[in-house]
Design an enzyme around this catalytic site. Structure first.
Site: not given
Ligand code: ADP
Length: 190
Positions: A14, A89, A128, A134, A145
């Site tokens: 994404k 999400r 990654r 990270r 996740r």
């Molecule tokens: P990825 O899609 O690789 O998991 P993100 O950067 O989108 O990476 O998200 C990393 C973490 O940030 C998630 O595992 C969650 O803990 C938190 N997070 C991100 N966006 C949201 C959201 N919309 N609602 C709740 N938690 C979120």
């Protein structure tokens, strides 16, 4: 306004595709993951709270994420549109976003959902993790996740499918190939 939900499991690409879409369409990137990581690095109260969830691969509570999104949306005066990356999400976040956009006289144009199989996701996230350090790109957290995605996030697909806005896109191949597929989907919007 062109408002796109860019959707997909962790590691589906994404962030990478968002960057290309911003360049081509002049959209504003709204990545809740990026905003949360920024809050963590600035040690704000939200960052301190969010860190505990993110380290375990759990979702940050809807209420906190929603407040953050409202602030970010209202910072823009005359946007061409937004790419929502990593948001909504949960179904609660999706319902909230619909209300928020309706109040601002706009709506989601399309949900583009990147399709990537589980083995490939794990491979990409481990890579990654090695390259960037990270902290949530570590095997046990990655597995959680993906589980959280399947349980809490995948149901959001039906929310947009019911509104005929769901467009699956094959997320395997080169970055350019995937981007061309996305451009094709956006080109078909009326
Ligand atoms: P990825 O899609 O690789 O998991 P993100 O950067 O989108 O990476 O998200 C990393 C973490 O940030 C998630 O595992 C969650 O803990 C938190 N997070 C991100 N966006 C949201 C959201 N919309 N609602 C709740 N938690 C979120």
């Amino acid at each position: 306004m062109l408002n796109i939900v860019l959707f997909g499991p962790p590691g589906s690409g994404k962030g990478t595709q968002s960057e290309k879409m911003i360049d081509k369409y002049g959209l504003i990137h709204l990545s809740t993951g990026d905003i949360l990581r920024e809050a963590i690095s600035e040690r704000t109260p939200l960052g301190i709270k969010a860190k505990e969830y993110m380290e375990k691969g759990e979702l940050v509570p809807d209420e906190d994420v929603i407040n953050m999104v409202v602030k970010r949306l209202d910072r823009e005066k005359n946007p061409n549109g937004f790419i929502f990356d990593g948001f909504p999400r949960t179904c609660g976040q999706a319902r909230f976003l619909r209300t928020l956009l309706t109040e601002r006289d706009t709506r989601i144009s399309v949900m583009i959902a990147l399709q990537v199989n589980r083995d490939e996701l794990i491979r990409r996230l481990l890579k990654r993790g090695q390259q960037t350090g990270r902290s949530d790109d570590e095997l046990s957290v990655i597995m959680n996740r993906i589980e959280v995605y399947e349980r809490d996030t995948a149901p959001v697909i039906d929310f947009y499918r019911n509104m005929r806005k769901y467009r699956p896109v094959d997320g395997l191949g080169s970055i350019e190939e995937i981007f061309d597929r996305i451009v094709g989907v956006i080109g078909e919007l009326k």
